[in-house]
Enzyme design. Structure first.
Site, short mmCIF file in Angstrom:
data_model
loop_
_atom_site.label_atom_id
_atom_site.label_comp_id
_atom_site.label_asym_id
_atom_site.label_seq_id
_atom_site.Cartn_x
_atom_site.Cartn_y
_atom_site.Cartn_z
N VAL A 114 0.84 -1.20 0.00
CA VAL A 114 0.00 0.00 0.00
C VAL A 114 0.87 1.25 0.00
O VAL A 114 0.61 2.21 -0.73
CB VAL A 114 -0.96 0.00 1.20
CG1 VAL A 114 -1.73 1.32 1.28
CG2 VAL A 114 -1.95 -1.17 1.08
N TYR A 115 1.94 1.23 0.80
CA TYR A 115 2.82 2.40 0.82
C TYR A 115 3.47 2.61 -0.54
O TYR A 115 3.58 3.74 -1.02
CB TYR A 115 3.90 2.25 1.89
CG TYR A 115 4.86 3.43 1.86
CD1 TYR A 115 4.39 4.71 2.18
CD2 TYR A 115 6.16 3.28 1.44
CE1 TYR A 115 5.22 5.81 2.11
CE2 TYR A 115 7.01 4.37 1.37
CZ TYR A 115 6.54 5.64 1.71
OH TYR A 115 7.37 6.73 1.63
#
Length: 242
Positions: free
Chosen positions: A159-160
């Protein structure tokens, strides 16, 4: 709009300018804040309501002869970010440089990432950068700089990594909007890429080592006044605009 800054001494090239560095109370944000202060900028040490840590950074900067103040805000909240910028303009008189370093990297397998964690990651990183760029479009001084710094990718950080890609694309997409006011927009992250900007590649290659704080300082200077819409990858060179 603020008046242009007079010529600064060679050892303090950012004298007379104000830099807002988000998440400057710790990590890479702290190092960037100290680097910009050493070059003469008045630095706003942003923190997400952690006054003790921010006070320590301000003390380090002022003890070294620099100028700094600490301000708190949740950059994912537009009202809080707006209030932060208003205080910067009131207390400092101008705003020349926005360095955005806020991020919430996760370290869990992708299949275990919750929807809430996904939303939190994008809110802290992408939404914060979005708010900052819109506010900079309204209030940043002519000839200013916008730099977004992405942290190193972590295992289990899907996600990052997605937010990192989003802010790189956002920076490249909006950079032309800032050209009329001579404001540059760039992103720094880790990885390998190519660029057709020979001056940028040469400048980064001359840094030993090439690390985010040094690259931010370079981008803040007059030599980088035409470097914009770049996604600078410190594991290699820079990714050219798509």
């Amino acid at each position: 709009m603020s008046e242009p800054v007079d010529s600064a001494p060679a050892d303090k090239p950012l004298a007379g300018k104000t830099a807002l560095v988000t998440e400057a109370h710790t990590g890479i944000g702290k190092k960037i804040a100290k680097t910009l202060a050493a070059q003469g900028a008045q630095v706003v040490v942003h923190n997400p309501h952690i006054p003790e840590w921010a006070a320590d950074v301000v003390k380090e900067i002022t003890s070294a002869g620099g100028a700094a103040l600490a301000l708190a805000a949740d950059v994912a909240d537009r009202a809080e970010y707006q209030e932060l910028v208003e205080v910067v303009l009131e207390d400092c008189g101008r705003w020349d440089l926005l360095v955005h370093t806020a991020a919430v990297p996760e370290a869990v397998p992708f299949t275990q990432v919750s929807a809430d964690a996904f939303d939190t990651g994008f809110a802290a990183t992408v939404r914060g950068v979005f708010h900052g760029m819109q506010l900079a479009a309204q209030h940043l001084a002519e000839g200013g700089r916008i730099v977004t710094v992405c942290d190193s990718p972590n295992p289990g950080g899907a996600v990052y990594d997605a937010t990192r890609g989003a802010v790189e694309q956002l920076g490249q997409a909006v950079a032309p909007d800032f050209v009329p006011r001579r404001i540059t927009v760039n992103t720094i992250s880790h990885g390998v890429g190519t660029t057709d900007n020979a001056e940028l590649e040469t400048a980064i290659a001359a840094m030993n080592p090439a690390e985010p704080a040094a690259v931010v300082a370079y981008l803040a200077g007059e030599a980088a006044s035409t470097v914009t819409a770049q996604a600078i990858r410190l594991g290699g060179a820079a990714q050219a605009p798509r």
